[in-house]
Design an enzyme around this catalytic site. Structure first.
Site, PDB file in Angstrom:
ATOM      1  N   LEU A 253      -3.584   2.636 -54.756  1.00  0.00           N
ATOM      2  CA  LEU A 253      -3.216   3.805 -53.975  1.00  0.00           C
ATOM      3  C   LEU A 253      -4.349   4.803 -53.853  1.00  0.00           C
ATOM      4  CD1 LEU A 253       0.378   4.458 -55.410  1.00  0.00           C
ATOM      5  CD2 LEU A 253      -0.211   3.363 -53.231  1.00  0.00           C
ATOM      6  N   GLY A 254      -5.170   4.907 -54.878  1.00  0.00           N
ATOM      7  CA  GLY A 254      -6.277   5.865 -54.851  1.00  0.00           C
ATOM      8  C   GLY A 254      -7.040   5.814 -56.153  1.00  0.00           C
ATOM      9  N   ARG A 255      -8.259   6.363 -56.143  1.00  0.00           N
ATOM     10  CA  ARG A 255      -9.076   6.356 -57.352  1.00  0.00           C
ATOM     11  C   ARG A 255      -9.938   7.599 -57.412  1.00  0.00           C
ATOM     12  NH1 ARG A 255     -12.395   1.801 -58.586  1.00  0.00           N
ATOM     13  NH2 ARG A 255     -10.682   0.491 -57.810  1.00  0.00           N
ATOM     14  N   GLY A 256     -10.297   7.944 -58.647  1.00  0.00           N
ATOM     15  CA  GLY A 256     -11.198   9.060 -58.901  1.00  0.00           C
ATOM     16  C   GLY A 256     -12.141   8.690 -60.017  1.00  0.00           C
ATOM     17  N   GLY A 257     -12.864   9.678 -60.531  1.00  0.00           N
ATOM     18  CA  GLY A 257     -13.833   9.396 -61.571  1.00  0.00           C
ATOM     19  C   GLY A 257     -13.217   9.000 -62.899  1.00  0.00           C
ATOM     20  N   MET A 258     -11.987   9.423 -63.152  1.00  0.00           N
ATOM     21  CA  MET A 258     -11.345   9.184 -64.439  1.00  0.00           C
ATOM     22  C   MET A 258     -10.372   8.018 -64.425  1.00  0.00           C
ATOM     23  SD  MET A 258     -10.450  13.051 -65.609  1.00  0.00           S
ATOM     24  CE  MET A 258      -9.533  12.399 -67.001  1.00  0.00           C
TER      25      MET A 258
ATOM     26  N   VAL B  67      -5.100   4.796 -59.460  1.00  0.00           N
ATOM     27  CA  VAL B  67      -3.641   4.821 -59.336  1.00  0.00           C
ATOM     28  C   VAL B  67      -3.215   3.644 -58.468  1.00  0.00           C
ATOM     29  CG1 VAL B  67      -1.620   6.136 -58.601  1.00  0.00           C
ATOM     30  CG2 VAL B  67      -3.601   7.329 -59.561  1.00  0.00           C
TER      31      VAL B  67
ATOM     32  N   LYS C 263      -0.910   4.882 -63.166  1.00  0.00           N
ATOM     33  CA  LYS C 263      -2.269   5.415 -63.297  1.00  0.00           C
ATOM     34  C   LYS C 263      -2.928   4.804 -64.515  1.00  0.00           C
ATOM     35  CE  LYS C 263      -4.710   9.874 -63.622  1.00  0.00           C
ATOM     36  NZ  LYS C 263      -4.523  11.343 -63.598  1.00  0.00           N
TER      37      LYS C 263
ATOM     38  N   ASP D 113      -6.366  21.214 -61.700  1.00  0.00           N
ATOM     39  CA  ASP D 113      -6.966  20.593 -60.516  1.00  0.00           C
ATOM     40  C   ASP D 113      -6.005  20.671 -59.335  1.00  0.00           C
ATOM     41  OD1 ASP D 113      -8.931  19.380 -59.020  1.00  0.00           O
ATOM     42  OD2 ASP D 113      -8.532  17.360 -59.750  1.00  0.00           O
TER      43      ASP D 113
END
Length: 337
Positions: A25-30, A33, A48, A142
């Protein structure tokens, strides 16, 4: 599942802690998901998975567990429910309610600035969620459009239902377990409060500042501070006065500039006492002195009480006596389009 360590970068089709991973579904630095199937209950969840380097830090794992329990204990119609959090085969995970809809970032990218009533409805729902978290000493850290999920509402009077997601479950742990150093922080620069830039302690006032940045973007089409370089943007948050919203959004009365100016004050004590107090002031500024009244909803009552409490000064109010509204009672905020 097998005893192999699962890599968050590629577990599609894998079973993790009773969840079968379906798609990203999505990703970030940490973290990343995924959409996943709960094999025990037959429901769809958002799963997540944190990056492996965090799992290897014992202090981080302890903090993660504590914060996950705190977030899961919050029952609020505008906070994404946390079903479960834990560790399996070397992977830290959080299973959350899967929300059918877009995030606010996608909505703004697609549609541009929102109609004023829609922006006020979304702001009120977010404010209610943040105040509920702050009453339990949980700070999001955030607040940004990408962490606001917009789902379909129940009727024409409640056209959208908003959820706040991705609370600072791991963000606080980072600062307490050696993953960040002086001058570094986890968050999005367009919405970061001045005290976070300066490395000072944060509380709910930092979330209020970020919420004001999001409100500015919903109404003007961009965050209040726009700079070419990151350092210039950080400087602006700390020292530059916010722009006048009424100049970026024709038709808004100048009174909204004072409201946003206070919510974006550099010193936390100069801001509103709560997020709902900020939204109450914004609604009053938009509506003007001659707006017609209507039957209030439960959230309207909370917003009004927050505004009245704010007249006494910046002292932060105690937990409200009015009960949280049910999921169908999303706030309806009137005002000109």
């Amino acid at each position: 599942m097998s005893g192999q360590a699962v890599q968050p970068s590629g577990p599609i089709g894998t079973e993790i802690a009773g969840y079968r991973v379906v798609r990203e579904l999505g990703r970030g630095g940490m973290a990343v998901v995924y959409c996943a199937e709960d094999l025990r209950l037959g429901r769809t969840v958002a799963l997540k998975l944190l990056a492996p380097e965090y799992t290897r830090n014992e202090a981080f794992r302890r903090r993660f567990t504590q914060e996950s329990r705190a977030a899961a204990a919050i029952e609020h119609p505008h906070i994404v429910p946390v079903f479960e959090a834990g560790e399996t085969d070397g992977v830290l995970y959080i299973a959350m309610c899967y929300v059918h809809g877009l995030d606010l970032r996608a909505v703004l990218d697609r549609d541009g600035p929102l109609p004023v009533p829609a922006a006020l409805r979304i702001a009120a729902q977010l404010a209610s969620a943040l105040d509920a978290a702050h009453e339990r000493d949980l700070v999001h850290r955030d607040v940004k459009p990408g962490n606001v999920l917009v789902a379909k509402g129940v009727d024409s009077d409640h056209p959208e239902h908003v959820y706040l997601t991705d609370f600072g479950l791991a963000k606080k742990s980072l600062s307490l377990t050696g993953f960040t150093t002086a001058g570094e922080f986890v968050g999005t620069l367009d919405y970061v409060a001045p005290e976070r830039v300066a490395g000072r302690p944060v509380d709910g006032q930092s979330d209020l500042y970020s919420l004001a940045c999001v409100v500015h973007e919903m109404l003007a089409g961009a965050p209040p501070f726009r700079r070419e370089a990151d350092l210039e943007l950080l400087w602006a948050h700390q020292y530059d006065p916010p722009p006048k919203l009424s100049e970026d959004r024709p038709g808004l009365p100048p009174a909204v500039d004072d409201v946003l100016g206070r919510a974006l004050a550099k010193a936390p004590d100069d801001r509103y006492g709560s997020c709902l107090e900020f939204v109450a002031a914004l609604r009053a500024a938009v509506a003007g002195p001659d707006h017609r009244e209507r039957t209030p909803t439960l959230v309207d009552v909370r917003v009004k009480q927050a505004g009245q409490a704010g007249q006494a000064g910046p002292v932060r109010p105690a937990a409200p006596a009015v009960p949280e509204p049910p999921a169908w009672a999303a706030p309806v905020l009137g005002g000109p389009a």
